[in-house]
Every structure is written in structure tokens, then in C-alpha cells.
Design a protein around this motif. Structure first.
Motif, short mmCIF file in Angstrom:
data_model
loop_
_atom_site.label_atom_id
_atom_site.label_comp_id
_atom_site.label_asym_id
_atom_site.label_seq_id
_atom_site.Cartn_x
_atom_site.Cartn_y
_atom_site.Cartn_z
N LEU A 162 0.82 -1.21 0.00
CA LEU A 162 0.00 0.00 0.00
C LEU A 162 0.86 1.26 0.00
O LEU A 162 0.47 2.29 -0.55
CB LEU A 162 -0.91 -0.01 1.23
CG LEU A 162 -2.16 0.87 1.20
CD1 LEU A 162 -3.08 0.44 0.08
CD2 LEU A 162 -2.87 0.83 2.53
N ALA A 163 2.04 1.16 0.62
CA ALA A 163 2.94 2.31 0.66
C ALA A 163 3.49 2.66 -0.72
O ALA A 163 3.94 3.79 -0.93
CB ALA A 163 4.09 2.04 1.63
N SER A 178 0.14 8.11 -5.34
CA SER A 178 -0.73 8.95 -4.50
C SER A 178 -2.01 9.37 -5.21
O SER A 178 -3.04 9.57 -4.58
CB SER A 178 0.04 10.20 -4.06
OG SER A 178 0.50 10.92 -5.19
N ILE A 179 -1.96 9.48 -6.56
CA ILE A 179 -3.17 9.89 -7.28
C ILE A 179 -4.27 8.84 -7.14
O ILE A 179 -5.46 9.16 -7.18
CB ILE A 179 -2.83 10.15 -8.77
CG1 ILE A 179 -4.01 10.79 -9.49
CG2 ILE A 179 -2.44 8.87 -9.46
CD1 ILE A 179 -4.33 12.17 -9.04
N VAL A 180 -3.86 7.57 -6.95
CA VAL A 180 -4.85 6.50 -6.75
C VAL A 180 -5.61 6.74 -5.44
O VAL A 180 -6.83 6.53 -5.36
CB VAL A 180 -4.16 5.13 -6.76
CG1 VAL A 180 -5.16 4.02 -6.45
CG2 VAL A 180 -3.49 4.89 -8.10
N PHE A 181 -4.87 7.18 -4.41
CA PHE A 181 -5.54 7.52 -3.15
C PHE A 181 -6.52 8.68 -3.37
O PHE A 181 -7.59 8.73 -2.76
CB PHE A 181 -4.51 7.89 -2.08
CG PHE A 181 -3.80 6.72 -1.50
CD1 PHE A 181 -4.33 6.01 -0.43
CD2 PHE A 181 -2.59 6.31 -2.02
CE1 PHE A 181 -3.69 4.92 0.10
CE2 PHE A 181 -1.92 5.22 -1.49
CZ PHE A 181 -2.48 4.51 -0.43
N GLY A 182 -6.12 9.63 -4.21
CA GLY A 182 -7.01 10.75 -4.49
C GLY A 182 -8.29 10.31 -5.17
O GLY A 182 -9.39 10.78 -4.82
N ILE A 183 -8.15 9.39 -6.13
CA ILE A 183 -9.35 8.88 -6.82
C ILE A 183 -10.24 8.11 -5.85
O ILE A 183 -11.47 8.23 -5.86
CB ILE A 183 -8.92 8.00 -8.01
CG1 ILE A 183 -8.21 8.85 -9.06
CG2 ILE A 183 -10.12 7.28 -8.62
CD1 ILE A 183 -7.56 8.06 -10.16
N PHE A 184 -9.58 7.31 -4.97
CA PHE A 184 -10.36 6.57 -3.97
C PHE A 184 -11.08 7.55 -3.03
O PHE A 184 -12.26 7.37 -2.71
CB PHE A 184 -9.44 5.67 -3.16
CG PHE A 184 -10.12 5.02 -1.99
CD1 PHE A 184 -10.93 3.91 -2.15
CD2 PHE A 184 -9.97 5.55 -0.70
CE1 PHE A 184 -11.57 3.32 -1.08
CE2 PHE A 184 -10.60 4.98 0.38
CZ PHE A 184 -11.41 3.86 0.20
N MET A 208 -5.71 17.59 -5.11
CA MET A 208 -6.41 18.28 -6.19
C MET A 208 -7.79 17.69 -6.44
O MET A 208 -8.66 18.35 -7.00
CB MET A 208 -5.58 18.18 -7.49
CG MET A 208 -4.26 18.93 -7.42
SD MET A 208 -3.14 18.51 -8.75
CE MET A 208 -4.05 19.09 -10.15
N LEU A 209 -7.99 16.43 -6.01
CA LEU A 209 -9.28 15.78 -6.23
C LEU A 209 -10.21 15.89 -5.03
O LEU A 209 -11.42 15.72 -5.17
CB LEU A 209 -9.06 14.30 -6.57
CG LEU A 209 -8.23 14.01 -7.81
CD1 LEU A 209 -7.99 12.52 -7.95
CD2 LEU A 209 -8.92 14.54 -9.05
N VAL A 210 -9.67 16.10 -3.84
CA VAL A 210 -10.50 15.97 -2.64
C VAL A 210 -10.58 17.24 -1.78
O VAL A 210 -11.02 17.16 -0.63
CB VAL A 210 -10.00 14.81 -1.75
CG1 VAL A 210 -10.27 13.48 -2.42
CG2 VAL A 210 -8.53 14.95 -1.42
N GLY A 211 -10.15 18.40 -2.28
CA GLY A 211 -10.38 19.56 -1.43
C GLY A 211 -9.60 20.82 -1.72
O GLY A 211 -10.01 21.90 -1.31
N VAL A 212 -8.47 20.72 -2.41
CA VAL A 212 -7.64 21.91 -2.63
C VAL A 212 -8.15 22.69 -3.83
O VAL A 212 -8.54 22.10 -4.84
CB VAL A 212 -6.17 21.49 -2.83
CG1 VAL A 212 -5.37 22.60 -3.48
CG2 VAL A 212 -5.54 21.14 -1.51
N VAL A 213 -8.14 24.01 -3.71
CA VAL A 213 -8.55 24.87 -4.82
C VAL A 213 -7.52 25.97 -5.01
O VAL A 213 -6.64 26.18 -4.16
CB VAL A 213 -9.94 25.50 -4.56
CG1 VAL A 213 -11.03 24.46 -4.64
CG2 VAL A 213 -9.97 26.21 -3.22
#
Length: 549
Positions: free
Chosen positions: A346-347, A351-357, A465-470
Motif C-alpha cells: 500500500l505504501a 498517490s493519485i490513486v488515493f485521491g481517486i479513492f 487536487m481531487l478531494v479539497g484543494v482549490v
């Protein structure tokens, strides 16, 4: 030599050399970022470049700061196949509203006698729009009358700019704090009325109470608005300055559009150092301007720190409990080995996969469900069914969870078995042994995992970028309005700010110094957070050192 190789000493030297090269590269990179970043705040001298008649310049004299040099190669028209090397200068000319660009490359051969001189008496004006203005202050007017001209006009202009900025700061504080609080309370009243209506319990008394509270808030807003109108009128009456730019053109610049002014060529070293420290203060505590290419990064600092602290609160209990269960309670076998392998793998997941999840599960599934159950009165406007601070912190907690689990397990494995058995022999339960003996001795390892987690969470950009930052926010994720930390709110992040300024900015040359400065700030934030964790870890290590022995 053969004996030397047989002893394996060559591997020692090879390892030492590799570590030395890595250390030199890291410090070299940090030095490059520091020098380029800090030079952004130093007041550069302004020069006049007298261009030859054939030079592709908009005026005979180009005025600006030297920001970079390069040697550019061209095909030699007289000797095909040969190259001609030409030294070039990157000049920050400012005056974007007049020239279209802040920076331009000029060739030294196009400068008369390849020599340039300091622009004595020139003033640099930082503006809220269109970047810096370079020119000579001719006069200052107010209500059409000249209030300052000739000698001392720069000082008079600086005082008026300072008064204007003080007034603007006061206006911003009222609009963000007082008016923002009124808007927040009005929104809360609208939600309360909506909830009562949905529950069919909205009575005439409730309507009367809510209307009275709205009327009270409206009266407060009208009072504030009247004061703000007076301040805006005063701000608009600050006057304007007549500036003569390169080429002899005169422009009128309202003082309310100016942030500050300085004369870099007339400043002593101590004055430059004071300006340097003041520029760092503006960078740290001001809001961004002009699509993040000007101004400060205060919202990004607050957003980054808030997200990292929340991530720490989520990942610490999850990681420690999981590690304790696997080391102290779970039975060794193929299933536990499979779980450990999965955690290690998992490590390595991008990281983008975590963002999609995070976007799919937290935002669309969990957030949508929370909105349906608890915030249906606010629908169709989503509360938690949209990217926000909570989902970003949880996503980063999942991203860094393997680091904390592995580190905690390592610490648990180092606790002597005799201590556990001694505690059990004295009549303590397994839970008491873990809480009072094992876990305290493991705390330094837990803190090590936390340090690694903080470093990664603070520097990651892609999942956020997917879960909260603007790019920009109008309100900070923390405020004086209850519940003080707004988990549903979007936020700014230093890492995303670097990406946005560096790769999304239309003015690459102007944004480059800001990228270095923000990168240096992000490194310092991560180092500061890590130093705090290291300090706590060292204190805990000393505290439990006697027990470990």
C-alpha cells in the motif's frame, strides 16, 4: 587489494560515497531554492538600457531590473553550419498594462556600447493590479489639485500609499470578520427555518423569532455598510500620482491601487535589509493577488497546517491501533503475513490513486450519505458531498497509514519480552501491560512514523487536487465562527500553490521567483513540523530510557 575486496571494505566506501553525493545534492538543491527564493524579496537595482536604433524595443530606453542572463546560440548567416553565441539579459520592465509583459530578453549587442546605467531617482510602485510600475514620480494630485511635486514628492507619495493601505486593511478586516460573521448567522437562520419546515414543526413563534433575528442582523449589516461606504469614499479620494515611465510617457495611477513604493537605487544596505524583511512579512501574511502571481500565501499556510494537523489526528490512532492488534493480539499465520504484505504494498501505491479513492468513496459515497442523513435541509447544495478539508485529511491519513503502522510495529518488536511477562506475572491484564509498559516504550517509534507521515502529507499535491484543494478561497478553513474548524470547506495548499503558479501561470517569468519562494516556505514548514515531532520524540526517549534498560 584482493584481501581488501574480500573483507568487503569496498562496499563501505561505496556506501559512504553514495551517501556523501546524496547529502551534497540535497544541500545543493536547498541552497538553490533558498538563494532564488530569498532574492525575490531583495530590492534589485533598476537600470536604464539605451537600445540601438535597430533593436526590437518599444522605446529607445528600456528600464528595469536584471533578473537573469544567458548565452543564446544562433545559426551564423555568413558561415552556414557555424553558431554565433550572443549574451542576453532578462529584464523585468514591469508596467504590464503598458507593455503587455513584465519581463523581456534583450541582447547585449543591441545596447549602445553594451553598457547600462543606474536609473537615478526612479521609483518602483507595487500595485494591486498589473504588477510593478517603474517610473519617475512627477506629482501627486488630490481632487484635481497638486498636493506634492518636485523634491520630496516620493516621500509624500509613500505616506499617502501607507494611509491608503491602512484604510484598505481596515475595510478588509470589517468585510471578512464582521460582515462574514453576519452572513454566517443569516445562513444558519435559513438552515434552521428549513429544518423546522421539513419537520413540519415551523410555528408562527419560530417565524417571528427568526424574522426578529434577521432584522437585527440586517440592522447590524446596514450600520457596517454605512461605515464601509464612508471608508470606500475616503479610499477613492486618496488622489492619484502622475508617473513618467520609460520613453517619456506619463500615466495617472490612483493611489488606492498602490500597495507600496520604494526607490531601490537610493536605498542604503540597512534600508534594503528592512525592505527585505518587510517583503517577507507581506509574503507570509497577505492574501494572494492576480491569480496567485502576486501578493502573499497566508491562506495556503493556514490550509496546509490545518490539513496536516487533522491528518495527524486521524492517522495516529488508526496506525497505532492496527499495529498493536497485529503485534500483540493477532495470531501469526498466513493471513497476518498477507495483511503485512498488503500494507507494505500500500505504501507503494501512487498517490493519485488515493485521491481517486478519496473522491469516489469519501466524497461521492460517504459525503453524499451524510448530506442525505444530516444536511438534507441544505440540499441541493452539498455540505460534505463535495471535496473539502475533512476528506483531504482522511485521504492523506490513508496515504500515510502504512508508514505509521510499520514504524509502530518495529517499535513494538523492540520491547523486551521480559517486560511483558513481568507485568503479566504481577497480575496486570494484557491491556494494562500494553497501555502502561509497551506503548510508552514504543512512543519514539510512533513519533518517527509520524514525522515521515507529516513530511509526505505536507508535500503531496496530486490527491489533494481531487478531494479539497482549490486555487483561491474567499474564507479560511478556520475562523471565529463555530465550530471554528470548517471541515466541509475547501482550502489552499502550499504544494498546490507551487504547481498552480509554476505550471498554470500565463506569465512564467514573473511567477518563477514566487515558485522558489513558496518552495522554500514549504520546506521550512515541513522542517518545522518535523523538528517539533523530533523534539517530542527525544523527550519521550529520554523519559522511558531507564525503563527500557
Amino acid at each position: 587489494m584482493k584481501a581488501w575486496f574480500n573483507k568487503g571494505e569496498h562496499w563501505v566506501w561505496f556506501s559512504a560515497s553514495a551517501v556523501s553525493v546524496a547529502v551534497v545534492l540535497v544541500f545543493g538543491l536547498l541552497m538553490l531554492i533558498a538563494v532564488r527564493g530569498l532574492s525575490h524579496f531583495w530590492p534589485h537595482e533598476v537600470y536604464n538600457f539605451e537600445m540601438a536604433a535597430s533593436a526590437p524595443a518599444q522605446s529607445e530606453v528600456v528600464t528595469g531590473e536584471i533578473h537573469n542572463t544567458r548565452i543564446k546560440e544562433f545559426d551564423n548567416p555568413d558561415k552556414p553550419g557555424f553558431k554565433v553565441k550572443e549574451p542576453q539579459l532578462l529584464i523585468k520592465t514591469g508596467n504590464r498594462d503598458l507593455y503587455g509583459l513584465d519581463f523581456r530578453w534583450i541582447s547585449e549587442k543591441d545596447i549602445n556600447n553594451q553598457a547600462w546605467s543606474l536609473a537615478q531617482g526612479i521609483t518602483v510602485i507595487e500595485r494591486h493590479e498589473w504588477g510593478n510600475l517603474y517610473g519617475y514620480v512627477h506629482e501627486v494630485r488630490k481632487n484635481g489639485e497638486v498636493v506634492a511635486a518636485g523634491e520630496g514628492v516620493e516621500e509624500a507619495l509613500a505616506k499617502r500609499i501607507a494611509a491608503s493601505e491602512k484604510l484598505r486593511t481596515k475595510i478588509n478586516a470589517i468585510e471578512k470578520m464582521d460582515v462574514g460573521a453576519i452572513n454566517y448567522q443569516l445562513q444558519s437562520l435559513r438552515y434552521e427555518q428549513r429544518k423546522l419546515e421539513m419537520a413540519n414543526s415551523f410555528t408562527q413563534a419560530d417565524a417571528q423569532r427568526i424574522e426578529q433575528e434577521k432584522a437585527k442582523l440586517e440592522a447590524q449589516y446596514q450600520t457596517l455598510k454605512a461605515g464601509l461606504d464612508e471608508m470606500y469614499t475616503e479610499l477613492n479620494q486618496q488622489g492619484e500620482a502622475t508617473i513618467m515611465v520609460a520613453g517619456g510617457q506619463q500615466v495617472q495611477v490612483p493611489i488606492k491601487n498602490m500597495v507600496r513604493s520604494w526607490q531601490p537605487n537610493e536605498m542604503r544596505f540597512d534600508q534594503k535589509f528592512g525592505f527585505f524583511m518587510g517583503s517577507i512579512g507581506h509574503f507570509l501574511f497577505d492574501n494572494p493577488r492576480e491569480a496567485n502571481t502576486e501578493g502573499g500565501v497566508f491562506p495556503a499556510i493556514v490550509g496546509t497546517l490545518t490539513m496536516v494537523v487533522l491528518m495527524t489526528l486521524f492517522v495516529m490512532p488508526m496506525g497505532v491501533i492496527a499495529a498493536i492488534y497485529m503485534r500483540e493480539y493477532a495470531r501469526e499465520g498466513w493471513l497476518l503475513r498477507l495483511v503485512r504484505i498488503s500494507i507494505n504494498n500500500l505504501a507503494g501505491v501512487p498517490s493519485i490513486v488515493f485521491g481517486i479513492f478519496g473522491l469516489g468513496f469519501f466524497v461521492y459515497v460517504l459525503g453524499h450519505s451524510i448530506d442525505q442523513m444530516f444536511y438534507s435541509y441544505a440540499l441541493p447544495t452539498p455540505t460534505f458531498g463535495t471535496p473539502g478539508l475533512l476528506w483531504a485529511a482522511l485521504t492523506m491519513a490513508l496515504l500515510t497509514l502504512p508508514v505509521v503502522i510499520v514504524s509502530t510495529e518495529e517499535g513494538l518488536s523492540r520491547v523486551p519480552r521480559a517486560l511483558r511477562e513481568g507485568g503479566l506475572a504481577l497480575g496486570a491484564t494484557r491491556a494494562e501491560v500494553i497501555m502502561r509498559i509497551v506503548l510508552p516504550l514504543t512512543t519514539p517509534a510512533i513519533m518517527t512514523g509520524l514525522i515521515l507521515a507529516i513530511a509526505r502529507a505536507a508535500g503531496e499535491v496530486a490527491p489533494l487536487m481531487l478531494v479539497g484543494v482549490v486555487k483561491l478561497v474567499s474564507e479560511l478553513p478556520v475562523s471565529l465562527n463555530a465550530p471554528f474548524v470548517h471541515l466541509d470547506q475547501k482550502f489552499m495548499h502550499l504544494g498546490f500553490h507551487i504547481y498552480d503558479v509554476g505550471f498554470q501561470s500565463p506569465n512564467v517569468e514573473a511567477s518563477q521567483p514566487l515558485v522558489y519562494a513558496t518552495s522554500l516556505l514549504l520546506v521550512l514548514v515541513i522542517v518545522s513540523l518535523n523538528l517539533g515531532a523530533i523534539s517530542i520524540r527525544n523527550r519521550l526517549r529520554e523519559k522511558y530510557k531507564a525503563l527500557e534498560n
